[in-house]
Design an enzyme around this catalytic site. Structure first.
Site, PDB file in Angstrom:
ATOM      1  CE  LYS A   1      36.922  38.015  37.310  1.00  0.00           C
ATOM      2  NZ  LYS A   1      38.001  39.043  37.426  1.00  0.00           N
TER       3      LYS A   1
HETATM    4  C1  LIG Z   1      38.189  40.060  38.464  1.00  0.00           C
HETATM    5  C2  LIG Z   1      39.594  40.478  38.749  1.00  0.00           C
HETATM    6  C3  LIG Z   1      39.815  41.184  40.089  1.00  0.00           C
HETATM    7  C4  LIG Z   1      39.017  41.479  41.062  1.00  0.00           C
HETATM    8  O1  LIG Z   1      38.459  40.322  41.553  1.00  0.00           O
HETATM    9  P1  LIG Z   1      37.219  40.236  42.504  1.00  0.00           P
HETATM   10  O2  LIG Z   1      36.869  38.827  43.071  1.00  0.00           O
HETATM   11  O3  LIG Z   1      35.986  40.768  41.562  1.00  0.00           O
HETATM   12  O4  LIG Z   1      37.458  41.091  43.826  1.00  0.00           O
HETATM   13  C5  LIG Z   1      41.350  41.303  40.161  1.00  0.00           C
HETATM   14  N1  LIG Z   1      42.069  41.315  39.222  1.00  0.00           N
HETATM   15  C6  LIG Z   1      41.851  40.745  37.982  1.00  0.00           C
HETATM   16  C7  LIG Z   1      42.878  40.600  36.872  1.00  0.00           C
HETATM   17  C8  LIG Z   1      40.662  40.299  37.827  1.00  0.00           C
HETATM   18  O5  LIG Z   1      40.438  39.669  36.646  1.00  0.00           O
END
Ligand SMILES: *Cc1c(COP(=O)(O)O)cnc(C)c1O
Length: 435
Positions: free
Chosen positions: A107
């Site tokens: 993210k």
């Molecule tokens: C947010 C997150 C996800 C999911 O990602 P999306 O884009 O919401 O599908 C998967 N793994 C981790 C570690 C995350 O922080």
């Protein structure tokens, strides 16, 4: 580039307006009017380009002229200024490590790009902007870090007391300056409800310019394409004999990440197939069987960043395929992995290959392994979306030893936590925000 709302009841907007608004007024998601096609020669010779140059080329058509080229290049360079290595695990599976950013989660890419775009768009704004986010752990850290010291923006993060890991809590509460952490005596759902109520409170919105840093924001969604291209560059390098295109497995919750990858594919990135790897929250797996999307209440699992009962970005995947189910199904599969299978995978991959997966990566790994078992000769990669140290309880149990804390995080572990404790009570939140 213009963006329309997937509900088709709101006016068309440009990149700037779409990223300031986040969600369209009709509650749809903004979607680009056309899918740009990348130059084939660029893809063929991608190994000759730096990651900055790749990111710039990929994002430029989506931003258009709303950010001057020189500034946009600086924004993408800052966004991708950490390594994204593709690490072989087994003969047929590699791990794209997306956890080398400042908060050890994928993210970071979206949050860093979005914060810099908003900082640019809002720099001459007379009113200060307040970014309000609820987090179950990973989002808050990435957003806090992305917006740290961005001028004209205050960030307020709500997190459930005692329900985030130690590393995650330090990431939320030790930055200071324009980053404020509210520790809510309640659950993640309580936090999210408080944020929703705040966005609907007319009086509050008159006094403050409130915005969200939600994953549906185009400025967070679109830059997630970058690392699929960085991965392909390394894929080519690792298999000069011309191995086939990769199968890509993406641990999915809100489906923003995988949707960005599918967008990259539709605009020219060579990908054999996508796998949406899900935990028990698997309404998309069900959809691919039945063509019926049936949202459910989320259930808690070990891969808790994927505990989503109604994945908001899935509608964008439908949009990419123009709601043509056969086309979608030929490019995307889904696989459901239980908690028991998740821990067994962490254990086995550690014993067999000496590689430590986090619970989300483990879901992705097993989903990929299963798919490849039926596809002789094909190879693939799993997106390792977070560093295992962020989920120490689950992982250390499986591998039977503590995980070393990376240097980037070591320094914050000794910093003092600063948060404001509050009840899950909107009046309290409102009072805090106004003051
Ligand atoms: C947010 C997150 C996800 C999911 O990602 P999306 O884009 O919401 O599908 C998967 N793994 C981790 C570690 C995350 O922080």
């Amino acid at each position: 580039m213009n963006y329309y709302s997937t509900n088709r009841q709101s006016p068309i907007v440009g990149f700037k307006e779409a990223s300031i608004k986040g969600q369209a007024p009709d509650k749809g998601l903004y979607f680009p009017e056309t899918l740009p096609q990348l130059d084939k020669e660029f893809i063929r010779s991608i190994e000759n380009y730096s990651n900055d140059e790749i990111a710039f080329r990929v994002i430029k058509p989506y931003v258009g002229n709303e950010i001057p080229e020189e500034k946009l290049f600086r924004i993408v360079s800052e966004t991708v200024n950490f390594p994204v290595p593709l690490v072989p695990i087994s003969e047929s599976i590699s791990s794209l490590e997306l956890f080398h950013g400042p908060t050890l989660a994928f993210k970071d890419i979206g949050a860093r790009f979005m914060s810099r775009c908003l900082g640019y768009f809002l720099k001459n704004n007379s009113k200060k902007v307040t970014v309000l986010v609820a987090t179950s752990g990973d989002t808050g850290g990435a957003v806090a870090n992305g917006f740290y010291e961005v001028e004209g923006v205050e960030v307020v993060i709500l997190y459930p007391s005692g329900k985030v890991s130690q590393v995650q809590e330090k990431q939320l509460t030790t930055l200071g300056k324009n980053i404020h952490a509210l520790e809510v005596d309640g659950t993640f759902d309580d936090c999210q409800q408080l944020v929703k109520t705040a966005f609907m409170d007319a009086e509050l919105n008159q006094q403050l310019f409130l915005t969200s840093a939600n994953s549906i924001n185009v400025a967070r969604w679109l830059p997630q394409q970058f690392y699929y291209f960085f991965a392909y560059k390394q894929w080519l390098h690792n298999s000069p004999s011309g191995d086939k295109d990769p199968v890509i497995s993406v641990p999915s919750g809100n489906f923003g990440n995988i949707c960005a990858g599918i967008l990259a594919m539709q605009t020219g990135l060579p990908v054999k197939h996508f796998i949406a790897a899900c935990n028990a929250n698997d309404i998309v797996s069900e959809y691919l069987e039945t063509q019926n999307l049936q949202p459910r209440q989320a259930v808690p699992t070990l891969s808790n960043a994927m505990d989503v009962g109604n994945p908001s970005n899935f509608v964008r995947i439908l949009e990419i395929f123009d709601h043509q189910f056969p086309e979608l199904k030929s490019k995307l599969s889904s696989c459901t992995i239980s908690d028991t299978e998740t821990t067994a995978t962490i254990r086995e991959v550690y014993q067999q290959y000496n590689y430590v997966l986090d619970p989300h990566g483990a879901v992705g790994y097993l989903a990929l392994q299963r798919y490849l078992a039926d596809q002789p000769g094909q190879k693939g990669m799993v997106l390792e979306t977070a560093h295992p140290v962020k989920f120490p309880d689950a992982v250390e149990n499986c591998i039977g030893r503590p995980i070393e804390i990376p240097a980037a995080v070591q320094s914050i572990m000794n910093k003092e936590k600063r948060s404001v404790l509050m009840k899950a009570d909107f009046k309290q939140l409102k009072e805090y925000l106004v003051n």
